[in-house]
Every structure is written in structure tokens, then in C-alpha cells.
Design a protein around this motif. Structure first.
Motif, mmCIF file in Angstrom:
data_model
loop_
_atom_site.group_PDB
_atom_site.id
_atom_site.type_symbol
_atom_site.label_atom_id
_atom_site.label_comp_id
_atom_site.label_asym_id
_atom_site.label_seq_id
_atom_site.Cartn_x
_atom_site.Cartn_y
_atom_site.Cartn_z
ATOM 1 N N LYS A 101 5.964 3.288 0.754
ATOM 2 C CA LYS A 101 5.453 1.959 0.504
ATOM 3 C C LYS A 101 5.561 0.980 1.600
ATOM 4 N N ILE A 102 4.242 0.568 2.027
ATOM 5 C CA ILE A 102 4.239 -0.608 3.350
ATOM 6 C C ILE A 102 3.609 -1.748 3.002
ATOM 7 N N THR A 103 4.494 -2.953 3.097
ATOM 8 C CA THR A 103 3.787 -4.132 2.714
ATOM 9 C C THR A 103 3.245 -4.905 4.074
ATOM 10 N N ILE A 104 2.086 -5.327 3.725
ATOM 11 C CA ILE A 104 1.298 -6.008 4.863
ATOM 12 C C ILE A 104 1.295 -7.384 4.514
ATOM 13 N N LYS A 105 1.065 -8.212 5.519
ATOM 14 C CA LYS A 105 1.156 -9.659 5.548
ATOM 15 C C LYS A 105 0.046 -10.395 4.777
ATOM 16 N N ILE A 113 0.818 -1.227 0.159
ATOM 17 C CA ILE A 113 -0.108 0.091 -0.045
ATOM 18 C C ILE A 113 0.733 1.354 0.090
ATOM 19 N N SER A 114 0.477 2.254 -0.617
ATOM 20 C CA SER A 114 1.147 3.464 -0.695
ATOM 21 C C SER A 114 0.403 4.458 0.629
ATOM 22 N N VAL A 115 1.255 4.977 1.174
ATOM 23 C CA VAL A 115 1.070 5.829 2.662
ATOM 24 C C VAL A 115 1.679 7.342 2.588
ATOM 25 N N SER A 116 1.085 7.934 3.334
ATOM 26 C CA SER A 116 1.694 9.304 3.774
ATOM 27 C C SER A 116 1.250 9.456 4.899
ATOM 28 N N ASP A 117 2.152 10.492 5.680
ATOM 29 C CA ASP A 117 1.905 10.997 7.362
ATOM 30 C C ASP A 117 1.949 9.945 8.114
ATOM 31 N N VAL A 118 3.226 9.129 7.834
ATOM 32 C CA VAL A 118 3.522 7.964 8.759
ATOM 33 C C VAL A 118 3.969 8.398 10.247
ATOM 34 N N LYS A 119 3.432 7.763 11.380
ATOM 35 C CA LYS A 119 3.795 8.275 12.630
ATOM 36 C C LYS A 119 3.987 6.887 13.293
ATOM 37 N N GLY A 120 5.317 6.834 13.625
ATOM 38 C CA GLY A 120 5.644 5.663 14.364
ATOM 39 C C GLY A 120 5.533 4.348 13.986
ATOM 40 N N LEU A 121 4.976 4.111 13.030
ATOM 41 C CA LEU A 121 4.849 2.481 12.503
ATOM 42 C C LEU A 121 6.312 1.834 12.312
ATOM 43 N N LYS A 122 6.291 0.631 12.911
ATOM 44 C CA LYS A 122 7.425 -0.114 12.615
ATOM 45 C C LYS A 122 6.935 -1.561 12.284
ATOM 46 N N VAL A 123 7.784 -2.293 11.460
ATOM 47 C CA VAL A 123 7.802 -3.793 11.233
ATOM 48 C C VAL A 123 7.445 -4.558 12.509
#
Length: 543
Positions: A279-283, A213-223
Motif C-alpha cells: 500500500k502506498i499513500t499519495i499526497k 493505491i495498491s502496488v506491486s514490483d516496487v523499485k527504489g521508491l521512498k517517502v
């Protein structure tokens, strides 16, 4: 096999070429006919077996629980569960063999907690609940539901039976064993109580069935984070997401699809596996495409991990049934806010509802039996849940909705289940989509027209249609009580678009009527080589 063996109403018929063919065409031609990947359902995405949990054992008998003495054990059980909750590390609350009497709700409110009995058989642990939940103190976490029921005057009206009664808060919620995060909502009902979420990223785009997924305004997300993906309809009755959700099918969406713009209409609990700039990859794969107008977001999702309930049985008195939706609350287990958790080896007798789920993900419920003479509302039902696997459920009691995918349920699986009394495969409206009935056995007694209503479309009109695209039936085994040479018509669904019905077979010949636009293949042919779609997809993915 010829076209006369199938009744099609606005449906796409796919003819099975030969009995020797063992691979359905839909598995080899996915571009032409989309089939979801259901293999992520269950504990740890299906990649791990339910564990034999280890940890500090807290024995309920040490807190005054005494079986088979005819006295109430609730106070002692509350003390035991408090001690277990306060114990550091992995903990097991061990119940003794024999009858335990319970008349209070036992809340499980911590992770790494197993409630374990001595077995579900005659010599195991029996939790006997002598009176329903309507006689208990009103649960704080159902306050919003109670207000919703009164605000909208939710009543069961059956003039022919002289019934005009208010809905019970326990018709689809609550249980004597109840997992929860204190202070968190069980379910969204009223806009005014919608909390301001902790938004971790805005989601701009993503494709159905894909993981990036394409994202913006990411705050504190981690793998490794487990978060909730939310998609909204803020554009009213003609919102683009409604068209996308139902793929332009000939169905009429109900008003709840646009009357609550603050509530996400599609939600998935997802694990973050990779972060690379925007870009974020989700399971797990997306159930629908994401577009900017959906104002999608990743938000914090509070939940418990590694909670298990196992090796016990529940019994309730066989009380008279008054009417649908007014059940007094003889409910065994209510699962909310759990992830990577399980229920196994549980027998439930004379319940209103056996196991209810809401706001849970990646849970396995297996080796469950429901029985008794009482007419139940649900056995194990899946509403507002994602990637839940119900495996080896045997239903001997009569039930309004024996197997049911309910509001907001996505990518869930009933596998190797069997219904012995008045079977119905129910999809209960409310933007539920992409769920799987896999290798289900049903025992039916056709009516005088040699027909049987097998495909249920429950739920209120304001949440119609009964389900979204790509709900799937795989290797449905139908056992007819007194089979004849005449084909049995299986029918019931009128507003379930683009279903996949692969491998209806049994001890008679069958015709299927499923509307609109169902894809039907391998009619009257067993799927011997691929008996379970879930197992097939899981094995393929793990290679």
C-alpha cells in the motif's frame, strides 16, 4: 426563484430552497453529487505562500545588460543566465529597471533559481521582444512537435478568408523565458518517440478521490519522492478506462482516446507520503479509480523545483494577426517540467500567448495582467498540467481562449480572475477533467437574442468531448454591459458531462444552458459566505 428562470437541456436541475440559505447542498451531500477536492492546487499544495526568495544574487548589469539604450541585450543576458546556472545553492538573477531588448530564448534549466525584475509597472523591468520566435533557431525540444505537425499535415484552413497555412510550432508551445530539463520531451506527440520509462511500481487498484493505491514490483521508491502516475488505454475503442473516465456520459469520445496506446491517457504528478508493504499513500487524491486493465504505473518524473519568475513585464510589437494556429511566436513564458514553483507580478502586452504550461505540477501563477491591442491565442493556459493555481489574472486584451483548461489538464484552478474583453471559459478537449473556475468575473455584451456564448468547448474532434466529469464553476460573477429585466441566457457547452455550476450571479438575471447532465445550484444567488470553493476546501483540509 422558479423553474422558468432556468433552461435545462438534458441537465439535472437543483432548486435553491431560499435566498437565505448560504451553504450549497452539494457541500453537504457529496455522496449524492461528487465534488472534487481542488485544495491541493498551487505551490506546495496550497500549504505555503510564495516565498520571498533569498540566495546568491547575480546582477545582469555585471554581464553587460544595459537598459534603455536601444541595443539588443540577448548576448549579455545569456552570459548572466549561464553564470547564475553555474552558481551553487539558491540563486537570484536580478534584472535592472528599464527596457531590456531580448531576441533569444532564455532557458532556465536548474532548480532553486529565481528570475527577478524590478517590478511590472512603468518604473520596473520591461523585457521587449522585437521579433517573434519564428525568426529564431528551431528549438531542439520541439523537434517531435514539428514532425507531428508535418506528418499529420496540421493546417489552418479558412476558405472564407483565403487561409490555408501550416500550423506554427509556437501556437501552443515555446516562450522567450523557458523552463526545461535538457533532453526531456516537452509533450508526447508520436508513439515512436515514447521513451522506455523508469517504472518504479505497478499500480493495481485505487479509488477515485482517495489517497491509497495498491502496488506491486516496487523499485527504489521512498517517502518524499515526486513521481508520475500513469494510466493507459490499451484496449482500443471500447477500453474500460474510457467508460470510467466519462462515467458513461452521453458523449462520443474521439479517436485519440485509443489510437496511441503507449501514451498515458490519465496522468498525475504525485508525492509519496507513506509506504506500507503493498500500500502506498499519495499526497493528492486520485481523479479516477484504478483498475488492473489500465496497466497503471508509477514512473520517474524529471523536474525542477523552486523556480520563480517575478516582478517584470513583457512587451511585443502590435503585429497584424494572420489566423488561428499560425501565430509567429510572441510568447512570453513557457513552463515545462517544474514543481513547487511560481510566476508572480507579471504584465504581458501584445503577446500571442502570455504564459503556457506543459508537464508541470503544483505551480502558482498569480498577479498577472495581459493587455494590448493584439488578438492573442492564450493568456495563461493550462494544458498537460496538474494542480496548478492561477490567481488574480486580469485580462484586458481580446483572446481566442482567455481562460483555458487544455489537453490532460486535471485538478487545476483559476481563482479570482477577471475578463474584460469578449470573455470565454474554455475547456479544450483531450481527457481534461476535474478543473475549477472559481470566483471568476466576466464582462459581457449579450447578442440581439439576449444570449451570450460563455462556455467554450474548443479542441479537435479526435480529442472530444470538451471535458470529463466534475468540471466545476463556482460563484461566477457576470456583469452585463446594459442589463435589462429580461434574463440573459449563458450557453455554449454541448459535450461537457456532469459539470458542477454553483452560484451564477451578477447585475442581471441569468439562465444557463450546459449539456449534458449538469448539476446547477444557487442560480442568480451570490455565494457571499463561501465566495471561493478553493479557499473553503483548503481551509477545511488544513484544520
Amino acid at each position: 426563484m422558479n423553474s422558468q428562470s432556468l433552461i435545462i437541456c438534458c441537465s439535472l436541475f437543483v432548486n435553491s430552497i431560499a435566498f437565505s440559505q448560504q451553504t450549497p447542498k452539494i457541500l453537504t451531500d457529496l455522496k449524492a453529487n461528487y465534488l472534487p477536492d481542488f485544495s491541493y492546487a498551487g505551490y506546495h499544495f496550497g500549504e505555503s505562500q510564495i516565498p520571498e526568495a533569498t540566495g546568491k544574487i547575480i546582477n545582469a548589469v555585471d554581464f553587460g545588460v544595459k537598459t534603455n539604450d536601444g541595443l539588443d541585450d540577448s548576448k549579455a543576458l545569456l552570459k548572466a543566465i549561464k553564470a547564475a546556472t553555474e552558481t551553487e545553492g539558491n540563486v537570484i538573477l536580478q534584472l535592472p529597471a528599464g527596457r531590456i531588448i531580448l531576441s533569444e530564448v532564455l532557458y532556465i534549466e536548474r532548480s532553486n533559481f529565481v528570475l527577478r525584475g524590478a517590478g511590472s509597472g512603468e518604473n520596473g523591468t520591461e523585457i521587449y521582444c522585437p521579433r517573434p520566435m519564428m525568426y529564431l533557431k528551431n528549438p531542439e525540444s520541439l523537434a517531435e512537435l514539428r514532425e507531428y505537425l508535418t506528418t499529420f499535415d496540421k493546417r489552418q484552413r479558412e476558405p472564407e478568408n483565403n487561409v490555408d497555412l501550416p500550423f506554427s510550432q509556437y501556437a501552443w508551445s515555446g516562450g522567450f523565458i523557458w523552463t526545461q530539463i535538457p533532453g526531456e520531451r516537452v509533450k508526447s506527440y508520436l508513439d515512436k518517440y515514447e521513451p522506455v520509462p523508469n517504472v518504479l511500481a505497478k499500480v493495481i487498484s485505487g479509488n477515485m478521490g482517495e489517497h491509497i493505491i495498491s502496488v506491486s514490483d516496487v523499485k527504489g521508491l521512498k517517502v518524499g519522492d515526486i513521481v508520475e502516475l500513469q494510466l493507459f488505454n490499451k484496449d482500443g475503442e471500447n477500453g474500460e478506462i474510457i467508460t470510467d473516465l466519462y462515467k458513461g456520459a452521453k458523449v462520443k469520445p474521439g479517436s485519440h482516446h485509443w489510437k496511441f496506446p503507449k501514451l498515458p491517457i490519465v496522468r498525475q504528478q504525485v508525492e509519496i507520503t507513506k509506504i506500507s508493504n503493498s500500500k502506498i499513500t499519495i499526497k493528492t487524491p486520485l481523479t479516477i479509480a484504478i483498475k488492473p486493465s489500465y496497466q497503471a504505473q508509477l514512473v520517474e518524473w524529471k523536474h525542477l523545483n523552486e523556480v520563480g519568475i517575478e516582478h517584470l513585464r513583457f512587451t511585443f510589437p502590435n503585429i497584424p494577426r494572420v489566423a488561428h494556429h499560425v501565430e509567429p511566436g510572441n510568447n512570453a513564458i513557457f513552463l515545462t517540467r517544474v514543481f513547487n514553483s511560481w510566476v508572480k507580478d507579471v504584465t504581458i502586452t501584445n503577446a500571442d500567448s502570455g504564459i503556457l504550461g506543459e508537464e508541470i505540477s503544483n505551480v502558482t501563477v498569480q498577479d498577472i495582467v495581459t493587455d494590448g491591442n493584439h488578438m492573442a491565442h492564450y493568456t495563461v493556459t493550462l494544458g498537460g498540467v496538474h494542480n496548478v493555481l492561477v490567481k488574480n489574472l486580469k485580462i484586458y486584451n481580446k483572446t481566442v481562449h482567455p481562460l483555458s483548461f487544455n489537453t490532460f489538464a486535471t485538478k487545476n484552478v483559476y481563482l479570482n480572475c477577471e475578463i474584460f474583453a469578449d470573455p470565454l471559459l474554455d475547456q479544450h478537449s483531450g481527457a481534461n477533467h476535474q478543473n475549477l473556475f472559481d470566483h471568476i468575473t466576466v464582462h459581457i455584451n449579450p447578442d440581439k437574442n439576449n444570449s451570450y456564448l460563455l462556455f467554450g468547448g474548443g479542441g479537435a474532434d479526435y480529442w472530444k468531448p470538451s471535458h470529463g466529469p466534475f468540471s466545476t464553476f463556482w460563484n461566477l460573477n457576470v456583469q452585463v454591459e446594459k442589463p435589462s429585466d429580461k434574463p440573459v441566457l449563458l450557453y455554449g457547452m454541448k459535450d461537457g458531462p456532469f459539470a458542477r455550476i454553483i452560484g451564477v450571479n451578477g447585475n442581471a438575471k441569468f439562465e444557463v444552458k450546459y449539456e449534458p447532465d449538469a448539476y446547477i445550484e444557487f442560480l442568480n444567488m451570490p455565494l457571499d459566505q463561501i465566495p471561493s470553493l478553493y479557499d473553503y476546501q483548503l481551509k477545511k483540509r488544513l484544520k
